[in-house]
Design a protein around this motif. Structure first.
Motif, PDB file in Angstrom:
ATOM      1  N   GLU A   1      -9.780  -5.711  -0.722  1.00  8.84           N
ATOM      2  CA  GLU A   1      -8.333  -5.510  -0.853  1.00  8.84           C
ATOM      3  C   GLU A   1      -7.717  -6.555  -1.771  1.00  8.84           C
ATOM      4  O   GLU A   1      -6.888  -6.238  -2.622  1.00  8.84           O
ATOM      5  CB  GLU A   1      -7.642  -5.581   0.517  1.00  8.84           C
ATOM      6  N   GLN A   2      -8.124  -7.805  -1.594  1.00  6.69           N
ATOM      7  CA  GLN A   2      -7.568  -8.867  -2.429  1.00  6.69           C
ATOM      8  C   GLN A   2      -7.877  -8.618  -3.899  1.00  6.69           C
ATOM      9  O   GLN A   2      -7.000  -8.763  -4.756  1.00  6.69           O
ATOM     10  CB  GLN A   2      -8.109 -10.240  -2.003  1.00  6.69           C
ATOM     11  N   MET A   3      -9.104  -8.241  -4.210  1.00  2.54           N
ATOM     12  CA  MET A   3      -9.478  -7.949  -5.601  1.00  2.54           C
ATOM     13  C   MET A   3      -8.627  -6.813  -6.162  1.00  2.54           C
ATOM     14  O   MET A   3      -8.106  -6.901  -7.271  1.00  2.54           O
ATOM     15  CB  MET A   3     -10.956  -7.558  -5.697  1.00  2.54           C
ATOM     16  N   PHE A   4      -8.507  -5.745  -5.391  1.00  2.00           N
ATOM     17  CA  PHE A   4      -7.750  -4.580  -5.821  1.00  2.00           C
ATOM     18  C   PHE A   4      -6.309  -4.962  -6.150  1.00  2.00           C
ATOM     19  O   PHE A   4      -5.776  -4.614  -7.206  1.00  2.00           O
ATOM     20  CB  PHE A   4      -7.790  -3.499  -4.729  1.00  2.00           C
ATOM     21  N   TYR A   5      -5.670  -5.686  -5.242  1.00  4.46           N
ATOM     22  CA  TYR A   5      -4.261  -6.014  -5.443  1.00  4.46           C
ATOM     23  C   TYR A   5      -4.043  -7.028  -6.558  1.00  4.46           C
ATOM     24  O   TYR A   5      -3.012  -6.985  -7.233  1.00  4.46           O
ATOM     25  CB  TYR A   5      -3.614  -6.466  -4.136  1.00  4.46           C
ATOM     26  N   ILE A   6      -4.985  -7.929  -6.773  1.00  3.52           N
ATOM     27  CA  ILE A   6      -4.865  -8.851  -7.908  1.00  3.52           C
ATOM     28  C   ILE A   6      -4.902  -8.061  -9.207  1.00  3.52           C
ATOM     29  O   ILE A   6      -4.060  -8.252 -10.088  1.00  3.52           O
ATOM     30  CB  ILE A   6      -5.973  -9.929  -7.880  1.00  3.52           C
TER      31      ILE A   6
ATOM     32  N   ASP B   1       3.088 -15.781  -8.941  1.00  2.00           N
ATOM     33  CA  ASP B   1       3.713 -14.455  -9.026  1.00  2.00           C
ATOM     34  C   ASP B   1       2.793 -13.374  -8.459  1.00  2.00           C
ATOM     35  O   ASP B   1       3.263 -12.424  -7.833  1.00  2.00           O
ATOM     36  CB  ASP B   1       4.087 -14.128 -10.469  1.00  2.00           C
ATOM     37  N   ILE B   2       1.494 -13.515  -8.680  1.00  2.00           N
ATOM     38  CA  ILE B   2       0.524 -12.552  -8.131  1.00  2.00           C
ATOM     39  C   ILE B   2       0.588 -12.582  -6.610  1.00  2.00           C
ATOM     40  O   ILE B   2       0.700 -11.538  -5.957  1.00  2.00           O
ATOM     41  CB  ILE B   2      -0.903 -12.852  -8.616  1.00  2.00           C
ATOM     42  N   MET B   3       0.516 -13.794  -6.035  1.00  2.00           N
ATOM     43  CA  MET B   3       0.543 -13.914  -4.564  1.00  2.00           C
ATOM     44  C   MET B   3       1.831 -13.335  -3.989  1.00  2.00           C
ATOM     45  O   MET B   3       1.797 -12.613  -2.985  1.00  2.00           O
ATOM     46  CB  MET B   3       0.376 -15.371  -4.148  1.00  2.00           C
ATOM     47  N   ALA B   4       2.956 -13.618  -4.628  1.00  2.00           N
ATOM     48  CA  ALA B   4       4.246 -13.117  -4.140  1.00  2.00           C
ATOM     49  C   ALA B   4       4.319 -11.594  -4.242  1.00  2.00           C
ATOM     50  O   ALA B   4       4.788 -10.925  -3.311  1.00  2.00           O
ATOM     51  CB  ALA B   4       5.386 -13.757  -4.925  1.00  2.00           C
ATOM     52  N   LEU B   5       3.863 -11.028  -5.353  1.00  4.97           N
ATOM     53  CA  LEU B   5       3.918  -9.582  -5.534  1.00  4.97           C
ATOM     54  C   LEU B   5       3.032  -8.857  -4.531  1.00  4.97           C
ATOM     55  O   LEU B   5       3.438  -7.851  -3.947  1.00  4.97           O
ATOM     56  CB  LEU B   5       3.525  -9.202  -6.965  1.00  4.97           C
ATOM     57  N   VAL B   6       1.819  -9.364  -4.322  1.00  7.57           N
ATOM     58  CA  VAL B   6       0.909  -8.727  -3.366  1.00  7.57           C
ATOM     59  C   VAL B   6       1.525  -8.749  -1.965  1.00  7.57           C
ATOM     60  O   VAL B   6       1.512  -7.726  -1.262  1.00  7.57           O
ATOM     61  CB  VAL B   6      -0.484  -9.396  -3.380  1.00  7.57           C
ATOM     62  N   ALA B   7       2.092  -9.858  -1.559  1.00  7.39           N
ATOM     63  CA  ALA B   7       2.740  -9.934  -0.251  1.00  7.39           C
ATOM     64  C   ALA B   7       3.896  -8.945  -0.168  1.00  7.39           C
ATOM     65  O   ALA B   7       4.070  -8.252   0.838  1.00  7.39           O
ATOM     66  CB  ALA B   7       3.223 -11.362   0.012  1.00  7.39           C
ATOM     67  N   GLN B   8       4.655  -8.844  -1.254  1.00  4.30           N
ATOM     68  CA  GLN B   8       5.815  -7.941  -1.274  1.00  4.30           C
ATOM     69  C   GLN B   8       5.381  -6.481  -1.195  1.00  4.30           C
ATOM     70  O   GLN B   8       5.887  -5.734  -0.358  1.00  4.30           O
ATOM     71  CB  GLN B   8       6.620  -8.164  -2.549  1.00  4.30           C
ATOM     72  N   ILE B   9       4.471  -6.054  -2.058  1.00  2.00           N
ATOM     73  CA  ILE B   9       4.131  -4.623  -2.093  1.00  2.00           C
ATOM     74  C   ILE B   9       3.336  -4.177  -0.883  1.00  2.00           C
ATOM     75  O   ILE B   9       3.364  -3.002  -0.541  1.00  2.00           O
ATOM     76  CB  ILE B   9       3.428  -4.202  -3.408  1.00  2.00           C
ATOM     77  N   THR B  10       2.654  -5.108  -0.202  1.00  2.00           N
ATOM     78  CA  THR B  10       1.905  -4.739   0.999  1.00  2.00           C
ATOM     79  C   THR B  10       2.676  -5.092   2.270  1.00  2.00           C
ATOM     80  O   THR B  10       2.140  -4.951   3.362  1.00  2.00           O
ATOM     81  CB  THR B  10       0.531  -5.429   1.037  1.00  2.00           C
TER      82      THR B  10
END
Length: 114
Positions: A11-16, A28-37
Motif C-alpha cells: 500500500e505504501q509503495m502504491f500511494y507514493i 508533501d507525499i506523506m501529507a497527501l497519502v494521509a489525506q487521500i486515505t
C-alpha cells in the motif's frame, strides 16, 4: 524463489507512486497519502525515504529539485507504467472477488438504480 522487488506493490509503495504523478517532496507525499486515505495508510519518514531510494534506483522516479534538505521527485515513464500495472492487477483481483462471491459490479448496481 525470490519474488521481484516490485512485482506487487505494498500500500505504501502504491500511494507514493500515486502521489508522485505530480512533483512533490517527502513531507508533501506523506501529507497527501494521509489525506487521500483518511489516515488509513500512513508512511513514516524512514519507510518513505527508503522507498524513494529504491524507486530512484529502479528508475521509477526521478529527483527534480534539491533545496537544502528538501528533495522533490516525480514519476518517470517507467513509474507510470508500473503504477498502471498495479492498478490493473488490483482490478483483476477485485473482479475475481466479485466472481467468486457473486457480488455485482458497481456499474451494474448503478445501472439498476436508475
Amino acid at each position: 524463489m525470490a519474488r521481484e522487488k516490485f512485482q506487487t506493490l505494498t500500500e505504501q509503495m502504491f500511494y507514493i507512486l500515486l502521489a508522485l504523478q505530480e512533483e512533490r517532496c517527502g513531507a508533501d507525499i506523506m501529507a497527501l497519502v494521509a489525506q487521500i486515505t483518511q489516515n488509513r495508510v500512513t508512511i513514516g519518514p524512514g519507510t518513505l525515504y527508503n522507498l524513494l531510494e529504491d524507486f530512484l534506483s529502479a528508475g521509477m522516479i526521478m529527483q527534480t529539485k534539491v533545496e537544502g534538505r528538501r528533495r522533490s521527485y516525480v514519476l518517470t515513464q517507467q513509474g507510470k507504467d508500473r503504477l498502471l500495472m498495479e492498478k490493473r492487477r488490483l482490478e483483476l483481483m477485485l473482479a475475481d472477488y466479485r466472481h467468486m462471491t457473486a457480488e455485482p459490479s458497481q456499474e451494474l448496481r448503478q445501472g439498476s438504480a436508475g
